[in-house]
Design a protein around this motif. Sequence first.
Motif, PDB file in Angstrom:
ATOM      1  N   GLY A   1      46.161  40.775  43.693  1.00 37.34           N
ATOM      2  CA  GLY A   1      44.990  41.600  43.456  1.00 37.34           C
ATOM      3  C   GLY A   1      44.027  40.898  42.515  1.00 37.34           C
ATOM      4  O   GLY A   1      44.038  39.669  42.379  1.00 37.34           O
ATOM      5  N   ALA A   2      43.199  41.690  41.842  1.00 31.54           N
ATOM      6  CA  ALA A   2      42.172  41.112  40.963  1.00 31.54           C
ATOM      7  C   ALA A   2      42.779  40.262  39.856  1.00 31.54           C
ATOM      8  O   ALA A   2      42.284  39.170  39.549  1.00 31.54           O
ATOM      9  CB  ALA A   2      41.314  42.229  40.369  1.00 31.54           C
ATOM     10  N   ALA A   3      43.875  40.738  39.251  1.00 30.28           N
ATOM     11  CA  ALA A   3      44.501  39.985  38.160  1.00 30.28           C
ATOM     12  C   ALA A   3      45.107  38.688  38.672  1.00 30.28           C
ATOM     13  O   ALA A   3      44.895  37.616  38.094  1.00 30.28           O
ATOM     14  CB  ALA A   3      45.567  40.840  37.469  1.00 30.28           C
ATOM     15  N   GLY A   4      45.869  38.769  39.745  1.00 28.21           N
ATOM     16  CA  GLY A   4      46.547  37.591  40.268  1.00 28.21           C
ATOM     17  C   GLY A   4      45.587  36.527  40.770  1.00 28.21           C
ATOM     18  O   GLY A   4      45.756  35.330  40.490  1.00 28.21           O
ATOM     19  N   LEU A   5      44.558  36.943  41.506  1.00 29.11           N
ATOM     20  CA  LEU A   5      43.607  35.974  42.053  1.00 29.11           C
ATOM     21  C   LEU A   5      42.751  35.353  40.953  1.00 29.11           C
ATOM     22  O   LEU A   5      42.415  34.167  41.025  1.00 29.11           O
ATOM     23  CB  LEU A   5      42.723  36.647  43.109  1.00 29.11           C
ATOM     24  N   SER A   6      42.407  36.132  39.927  1.00 28.25           N
ATOM     25  CA  SER A   6      41.638  35.576  38.810  1.00 28.25           C
ATOM     26  C   SER A   6      42.460  34.541  38.048  1.00 28.25           C
ATOM     27  O   SER A   6      41.938  33.503  37.626  1.00 28.25           O
ATOM     28  CB  SER A   6      41.194  36.691  37.865  1.00 28.25           C
ATOM     29  N   ALA A   7      43.748  34.830  37.870  1.00 26.01           N
ATOM     30  CA  ALA A   7      44.626  33.858  37.215  1.00 26.01           C
ATOM     31  C   ALA A   7      44.744  32.596  38.061  1.00 26.01           C
ATOM     32  O   ALA A   7      44.705  31.469  37.529  1.00 26.01           O
ATOM     33  CB  ALA A   7      46.004  34.469  36.996  1.00 26.01           C
ATOM     34  N   ALA A   8      44.885  32.771  39.366  1.00 29.15           N
ATOM     35  CA  ALA A   8      44.992  31.620  40.263  1.00 29.15           C
ATOM     36  C   ALA A   8      43.733  30.760  40.205  1.00 29.15           C
ATOM     37  O   ALA A   8      43.809  29.522  40.253  1.00 29.15           O
ATOM     38  CB  ALA A   8      45.251  32.097  41.690  1.00 29.15           C
ATOM     39  N   LEU A   9      42.580  31.406  40.085  1.00 29.59           N
ATOM     40  CA  LEU A   9      41.322  30.659  40.000  1.00 29.59           C
ATOM     41  C   LEU A   9      41.285  29.797  38.743  1.00 29.59           C
ATOM     42  O   LEU A   9      40.930  28.614  38.793  1.00 29.59           O
ATOM     43  CB  LEU A   9      40.145  31.645  40.020  1.00 29.59           C
ATOM     44  N   GLN A  10      41.664  30.377  37.606  1.00 32.27           N
ATOM     45  CA  GLN A  10      41.675  29.601  36.371  1.00 32.27           C
ATOM     46  C   GLN A  10      42.685  28.464  36.419  1.00 32.27           C
ATOM     47  O   GLN A  10      42.401  27.336  35.988  1.00 32.27           O
ATOM     48  CB  GLN A  10      41.985  30.519  35.172  1.00 32.27           C
ATOM     49  N   LEU A  11      43.861  28.753  36.950  1.00 33.97           N
ATOM     50  CA  LEU A  11      44.898  27.720  37.007  1.00 33.97           C
ATOM     51  C   LEU A  11      44.548  26.635  38.019  1.00 33.97           C
ATOM     52  O   LEU A  11      44.793  25.448  37.785  1.00 33.97           O
ATOM     53  CB  LEU A  11      46.241  28.364  37.358  1.00 33.97           C
ATOM     54  N   GLY A  12      43.980  27.032  39.154  1.00 27.31           N
ATOM     55  CA  GLY A  12      43.558  26.043  40.145  1.00 27.31           C
ATOM     56  C   GLY A  12      42.496  25.120  39.577  1.00 27.31           C
ATOM     57  O   GLY A  12      42.528  23.902  39.785  1.00 27.31           O
ATOM     58  N   ARG A  13      41.549  25.703  38.856  1.00 23.14           N
ATOM     59  CA  ARG A  13      40.496  24.901  38.238  1.00 23.14           C
ATOM     60  C   ARG A  13      41.017  24.047  37.090  1.00 23.14           C
ATOM     61  O   ARG A  13      40.360  23.095  36.667  1.00 23.14           O
ATOM     62  CB  ARG A  13      39.363  25.811  37.756  1.00 23.14           C
ATOM     63  N   SER A  14      42.202  24.379  36.605  1.00 21.42           N
ATOM     64  CA  SER A  14      42.853  23.567  35.566  1.00 21.42           C
ATOM     65  C   SER A  14      43.745  22.496  36.184  1.00 21.42           C
ATOM     66  O   SER A  14      44.553  21.883  35.476  1.00 21.42           O
ATOM     67  CB  SER A  14      43.677  24.469  34.642  1.00 21.42           C
ATOM     68  N   ARG A  15      43.642  22.308  37.482  1.00 19.65           N
ATOM     69  CA  ARG A  15      44.361  21.287  38.239  1.00 19.65           C
ATOM     70  C   ARG A  15      45.868  21.541  38.270  1.00 19.65           C
ATOM     71  O   ARG A  15      46.663  20.622  38.341  1.00 19.65           O
ATOM     72  CB  ARG A  15      44.050  19.882  37.696  1.00 19.65           C
ATOM     73  N   ARG A  16      46.222  22.832  38.239  1.00 19.48           N
ATOM     74  CA  ARG A  16      47.617  23.224  38.390  1.00 19.48           C
ATOM     75  C   ARG A  16      47.903  23.528  39.853  1.00 19.48           C
ATOM     76  O   ARG A  16      47.023  23.963  40.596  1.00 19.48           O
ATOM     77  CB  ARG A  16      47.932  24.460  37.548  1.00 19.48           C
ATOM     78  N   THR A  17      49.162  23.292  40.254  1.00 26.12           N
ATOM     79  CA  THR A  17      49.591  23.686  41.595  1.00 26.12           C
ATOM     80  C   THR A  17      50.106  25.127  41.504  1.00 26.12           C
ATOM     81  O   THR A  17      50.935  25.457  40.660  1.00 26.12           O
ATOM     82  CB  THR A  17      50.697  22.759  42.116  1.00 26.12           C
ATOM     83  N   VAL A  18      49.592  25.972  42.386  1.00 28.14           N
ATOM     84  CA  VAL A  18      49.834  27.406  42.282  1.00 28.14           C
ATOM     85  C   VAL A  18      50.180  27.990  43.645  1.00 28.14           C
ATOM     86  O   VAL A  18      49.593  27.618  44.659  1.00 28.14           O
ATOM     87  CB  VAL A  18      48.584  28.131  41.734  1.00 28.14           C
ATOM     88  N   THR A  19      51.124  28.922  43.649  1.00 27.92           N
ATOM     89  CA  THR A  19      51.406  29.736  44.839  1.00 27.92           C
ATOM     90  C   THR A  19      51.235  31.200  44.467  1.00 27.92           C
ATOM     91  O   THR A  19      51.796  31.656  43.468  1.00 27.92           O
ATOM     92  CB  THR A  19      52.829  29.512  45.368  1.00 27.92           C
ATOM     93  N   VAL A  20      50.440  31.913  45.249  1.00 24.84           N
ATOM     94  CA  VAL A  20      50.256  33.349  45.063  1.00 24.84           C
ATOM     95  C   VAL A  20      51.026  34.067  46.160  1.00 24.84           C
ATOM     96  O   VAL A  20      50.796  33.842  47.351  1.00 24.84           O
ATOM     97  CB  VAL A  20      48.768  33.743  45.135  1.00 24.84           C
ATOM     98  N   ILE A  21      51.950  34.926  45.751  1.00 23.58           N
ATOM     99  CA  ILE A  21      52.738  35.718  46.706  1.00 23.58           C
ATOM    100  C   ILE A  21      52.225  37.149  46.671  1.00 23.58           C
ATOM    101  O   ILE A  21      52.155  37.769  45.602  1.00 23.58           O
ATOM    102  CB  ILE A  21      54.236  35.701  46.340  1.00 23.58           C
ATOM    103  N   ASP A  22      51.862  37.676  47.825  1.00 23.49           N
ATOM    104  CA  ASP A  22      51.296  39.024  47.873  1.00 23.49           C
ATOM    105  C   ASP A  22      51.859  39.797  49.063  1.00 23.49           C
ATOM    106  O   ASP A  22      51.947  39.263  50.166  1.00 23.49           O
ATOM    107  CB  ASP A  22      49.778  38.956  47.982  1.00 23.49           C
ATOM    108  N   ALA A  23      52.233  41.060  48.812  1.00 18.54           N
ATOM    109  CA  ALA A  23      52.798  41.909  49.870  1.00 18.54           C
ATOM    110  C   ALA A  23      51.723  42.558  50.724  1.00 18.54           C
ATOM    111  O   ALA A  23      52.022  43.129  51.784  1.00 18.54           O
ATOM    112  CB  ALA A  23      53.687  42.982  49.248  1.00 18.54           C
ATOM    113  N   GLY A  24      50.462  42.520  50.276  1.00 17.09           N
ATOM    114  CA  GLY A  24      49.367  43.016  51.100  1.00 17.09           C
ATOM    115  C   GLY A  24      49.058  44.491  50.996  1.00 17.09           C
ATOM    116  O   GLY A  24      48.343  45.035  51.837  1.00 17.09           O
ATOM    117  N   HIS A  25      49.574  45.164  49.961  1.00 13.88           N
ATOM    118  CA  HIS A  25      49.310  46.603  49.804  1.00 13.88           C
ATOM    119  C   HIS A  25      48.873  46.904  48.376  1.00 13.88           C
ATOM    120  O   HIS A  25      49.664  47.370  47.555  1.00 13.88           O
ATOM    121  CB  HIS A  25      50.550  47.418  50.174  1.00 13.88           C
ATOM    122  N   PRO A  26      47.593  46.664  48.058  1.00 16.84           N
ATOM    123  CA  PRO A  26      47.116  46.931  46.705  1.00 16.84           C
ATOM    124  C   PRO A  26      47.132  48.423  46.383  1.00 16.84           C
ATOM    125  O   PRO A  26      47.048  49.268  47.278  1.00 16.84           O
ATOM    126  CB  PRO A  26      45.682  46.389  46.723  1.00 16.84           C
TER     127      PRO A  26
END
Length: 312
Positions: free
Chosen positions: A10-35
């Motif tokens: 959701g908003a928290a997870g994707l925002s964290a992924a954006l910051q970490l991706g831009r920090s050149r970290r390798t990231v996997t986001v796992i989501d069940a698809g039901h916010p």
Amino acid sequence: MQDVIIIGGGAAGLSAALQLGRSRRTVTVIDAGHPRNETAAGVHGFLTRDGVSPLELIRLGRADLEPYDVRLVEGTVVGAVKEDDGFQITLEDGSTLAAKRILVTTGVVDILPEIPGLAERWGKDLAHCPYCHGWEIQDQAIGVIGSGTLAVHQALLFRQWSPNITLFLHSAPEPTAVERQQLAARGIRLVAGTVARIHSEDDAVTSVELADGTIHPVQALTAQSRVVAQAPFLTMLGLVPVPSEFSELVESDENGATAVPGVWVAGNVTDMRITVPAAALAGSFAGMTINMDMMAEELADAVAIHEAAVHV
């Protein structure tokens, strides 16, 4: 092994992924698809995105991640194990993923008062937050279903959006003398008795029926849900949600760090007050803090290696 696994997209997870991706970290986001808000017509109070549908917001968030080393995986996490160099996550299909850090942003499950007809209005004309949906039900006849010690507060809060408020006491405690004075001063009707049923017609709430058979017309409702962290796998890591009158949430510090080193949380899973914009901010801060935590560890390792080389 990934740098970070984020559980919850959701908003928290994707925002964290954006910051970490831009920090050149390798990231996997796992989501069940039901916010949590998937039944809502729109997300409100989010600058530049006011009124966007929850699923469209997720689509836009995912698109922002495309330039970075962020992988999206659809699935449900059922297991988590601490290992020497990080964590192993098990999905419902039996597959596993490993990472040095994990961030949990799975949100909460809302447990509503057990009143026939109430749950069907969730995300429609049953609003849990006036800042999220108060504008959409302004000036309507709003029924507040009392179920805890915040019932009077909830009625007084929604009074900002409508002069037509009825507090149905239901299972809430009797208001104090001061609270009764406050309700009267704001013109809020107080109705004693247990709510037996919520009536709807043509997919719109119409009335509240009490146990004594009396009917009270309404156009919208609000009720205090009890929110429970949607992360049972965390108990495998020794993190048990802490219960209170209104919630069972995972404790963390102001940056989202939990009592288990390497495990972080952000959003409603740790704070029931957080709305979508605040969840995005919490996720962003968590992402930056996780990156700083990893940098500190990498620096310590680099210094140790350098010192060993110097003294050879």
